[in-house]
Design a protein around this motif. Structure first.
Motif, mmCIF file in Angstrom:
data_model
loop_
_atom_site.group_PDB
_atom_site.id
_atom_site.type_symbol
_atom_site.label_atom_id
_atom_site.label_comp_id
_atom_site.label_asym_id
_atom_site.label_seq_id
_atom_site.Cartn_x
_atom_site.Cartn_y
_atom_site.Cartn_z
ATOM 1 N N ARG A 171 -7.554 -43.479 135.929
ATOM 2 C CA ARG A 171 -7.267 -41.743 136.215
ATOM 3 C C ARG A 171 -8.182 -40.811 134.716
ATOM 4 N NH1 ARG A 171 -2.613 -43.298 131.326
ATOM 5 N NH2 ARG A 171 -4.023 -43.766 129.357
ATOM 6 N N GLN A 172 -7.592 -39.751 135.949
ATOM 7 C CA GLN A 172 -8.723 -39.026 135.140
ATOM 8 C C GLN A 172 -7.902 -37.935 134.851
ATOM 9 O OE1 GLN A 172 -11.490 -37.118 137.791
ATOM 10 N NE2 GLN A 172 -12.647 -36.836 135.955
ATOM 11 N N ALA A 173 -7.821 -37.280 133.637
ATOM 12 C CA ALA A 173 -6.960 -36.024 132.655
ATOM 13 C C ALA A 173 -8.049 -34.891 132.810
ATOM 14 C CB ALA A 173 -6.699 -36.134 131.908
ATOM 15 N N PRO A 174 -7.319 -33.736 133.216
ATOM 16 C CA PRO A 174 -8.002 -32.478 133.166
ATOM 17 C C PRO A 174 -9.235 -32.576 131.715
ATOM 18 C CG PRO A 174 -5.827 -31.781 133.484
ATOM 19 C CD PRO A 174 -6.416 -33.276 132.609
ATOM 20 N N GLY A 175 -10.599 -32.878 132.068
ATOM 21 C CA GLY A 175 -11.502 -32.314 131.283
ATOM 22 C C GLY A 175 -11.503 -33.750 130.614
ATOM 23 N N LYS A 176 -11.609 -34.583 130.682
ATOM 24 C CA LYS A 176 -12.185 -35.610 130.844
ATOM 25 C C LYS A 176 -12.152 -36.507 131.466
ATOM 26 C CE LYS A 176 -8.339 -36.186 126.839
ATOM 27 N NZ LYS A 176 -7.106 -37.208 126.241
ATOM 28 N N GLN A 177 -13.222 -37.983 131.527
ATOM 29 C CA GLN A 177 -13.605 -38.696 132.075
ATOM 30 C C GLN A 177 -12.463 -39.547 132.815
ATOM 31 O OE1 GLN A 177 -17.207 -39.890 130.692
ATOM 32 N NE2 GLN A 177 -18.310 -39.220 131.408
ATOM 33 N N ARG A 178 -13.675 -39.659 134.046
ATOM 34 C CA ARG A 178 -12.073 -41.270 134.656
ATOM 35 C C ARG A 178 -12.611 -42.377 134.238
ATOM 36 N NH1 ARG A 178 -12.125 -41.869 140.906
ATOM 37 N NH2 ARG A 178 -12.339 -39.860 141.023
ATOM 38 N N GLU A 179 -10.785 -42.986 133.380
ATOM 39 C CA GLU A 179 -11.118 -44.146 133.253
ATOM 40 C C GLU A 179 -10.385 -45.154 134.025
ATOM 41 O OE1 GLU A 179 -9.366 -43.831 129.285
ATOM 42 O OE2 GLU A 179 -7.379 -42.490 130.353
ATOM 43 N N LEU A 180 -10.780 -46.421 133.523
ATOM 44 C CA LEU A 180 -10.367 -47.901 133.768
ATOM 45 C C LEU A 180 -8.859 -47.983 133.242
ATOM 46 C CD1 LEU A 180 -10.056 -50.286 135.570
ATOM 47 C CD2 LEU A 180 -11.381 -51.358 133.599
ATOM 48 N N VAL A 181 -7.868 -48.128 134.341
ATOM 49 C CA VAL A 181 -6.576 -48.086 133.471
ATOM 50 C C VAL A 181 -5.500 -50.061 133.401
ATOM 51 C CG1 VAL A 181 -3.964 -47.968 133.851
ATOM 52 C CG2 VAL A 181 -5.718 -46.139 134.390
ATOM 53 N N ALA A 182 -6.033 -50.116 134.697
ATOM 54 C CA ALA A 182 -5.489 -51.945 135.334
ATOM 55 C C ALA A 182 -6.424 -52.194 136.272
ATOM 56 C CB ALA A 182 -4.178 -51.761 134.720
ATOM 57 N N LEU A 183 -7.018 -53.441 135.936
ATOM 58 C CA LEU A 183 -7.880 -53.850 136.873
ATOM 59 C C LEU A 183 -6.741 -55.617 137.498
ATOM 60 C CD1 LEU A 183 -10.381 -53.420 138.708
ATOM 61 C CD2 LEU A 183 -11.480 -55.442 136.908
ATOM 62 N N ILE A 184 -6.990 -56.008 138.700
ATOM 63 C CA ILE A 184 -6.447 -56.869 139.111
ATOM 64 C C ILE A 184 -7.189 -58.312 139.612
ATOM 65 C CG2 ILE A 184 -5.023 -56.834 140.285
ATOM 66 C CD1 ILE A 184 -2.647 -58.781 139.927
ATOM 67 N N THR A 185 -7.556 -58.846 139.315
ATOM 68 C CA THR A 185 -8.343 -60.282 139.971
ATOM 69 C C THR A 185 -7.674 -60.871 141.656
ATOM 70 O OG1 THR A 185 -8.248 -61.799 139.091
ATOM 71 C CG2 THR A 185 -10.379 -60.463 138.073
ATOM 72 N N ARG A 186 -8.906 -61.195 142.258
ATOM 73 C CA ARG A 186 -8.109 -61.769 143.673
ATOM 74 C C ARG A 186 -7.084 -62.446 143.055
ATOM 75 N NH1 ARG A 186 -7.620 -61.519 149.049
ATOM 76 N NH2 ARG A 186 -7.167 -62.986 150.855
ATOM 77 N N GLY A 187 -7.547 -63.592 141.932
ATOM 78 C CA GLY A 187 -6.860 -64.611 141.882
ATOM 79 C C GLY A 187 -5.564 -64.127 140.634
ATOM 80 N N GLY A 188 -5.277 -62.947 139.994
ATOM 81 C CA GLY A 188 -4.209 -62.236 139.560
ATOM 82 C C GLY A 188 -4.552 -62.102 138.057
ATOM 83 N N SER A 189 -5.477 -62.516 138.037
ATOM 84 C CA SER A 189 -6.207 -61.983 136.207
ATOM 85 C C SER A 189 -6.273 -60.416 136.145
ATOM 86 C CB SER A 189 -7.304 -62.828 136.215
ATOM 87 O OG SER A 189 -7.810 -63.831 136.058
ATOM 88 N N THR A 190 -5.567 -60.090 134.488
ATOM 89 C CA THR A 190 -5.775 -59.161 134.349
ATOM 90 C C THR A 190 -6.591 -58.311 133.418
ATOM 91 O OG1 THR A 190 -3.449 -59.191 133.558
ATOM 92 C CG2 THR A 190 -3.413 -59.213 135.728
ATOM 93 N N ASN A 191 -6.675 -56.910 133.291
ATOM 94 C CA ASN A 191 -7.154 -56.440 132.156
ATOM 95 C C ASN A 191 -6.815 -55.258 131.865
ATOM 96 O OD1 ASN A 191 -9.384 -56.670 129.996
ATOM 97 N ND2 ASN A 191 -10.631 -55.174 131.167
ATOM 98 N N TYR A 192 -6.131 -54.162 130.572
ATOM 99 C CA TYR A 192 -5.176 -53.772 130.623
ATOM 100 C C TYR A 192 -6.470 -52.532 129.258
ATOM 101 C CZ TYR A 192 -1.499 -55.254 133.185
ATOM 102 O OH TYR A 192 -0.816 -55.901 133.988
#
Length: 120
Positions: A38-59
């Motif tokens: 996500r990217q808010a006005p005036g801010k850098q794009r940041e990771l919100v959440a990630l999921i691998t093909r196997g289903g592991s997640t990161n937030y």
């Protein structure tokens, strides 16, 4: 040609919920990690959440316990369930995926972005 098409953004009151979806289409051999940024006005794009093909997640710490990422590999689709939304979650949300068009040719792809606005 590969495309990522997002849907589900909109305006919601604080405390409400939204679900975003993103579907990859085109000449696809396989898909590795899929994620939401996500990217808010005036801010850098940041990771919100990630999921691998196997289903592991990161937030991101800021969304842990409130957001949930999932994917349907049979439909090349990734979802982001967003609960207990806060005004600071307001941003343009982008889908990202690492997509192989052949067994050896992979690249990062981005969706066009979808606006999420949380009113207080």
């Amino acid at each position: 040609q590969v495309q990522l098409v997002e849907s589900g953004g909109g305006l919601v009151q604080a405390g409400g919920s939204l679900i975003l979806s993103c579907t990859a289409s085109g000449s696809i051999f396989s898909i590795d990690d899929m994620g939401w940024y996500r990217q808010a006005p005036g801010k850098q794009r940041e990771l919100v959440a990630l999921i691998t093909r196997g289903g592991s997640t990161n937030y991101a710490d800021s969304v842990k316990g409130r957001f949930s990422i999932s994917r349907d590999n049979t439909k090349n689709t990734v979802f982001l369930q967003m609960n207990s939304l806060k005004p600071e979650d307001t941003a343009v949300y982008y889908c990202n995926a690492y997509i192989y068009r052949s067994s050896t040719r992979g690249a990062d792809y981005w969706g066009q972005g979808t606006q999420v606005t949380v009113s207080s």
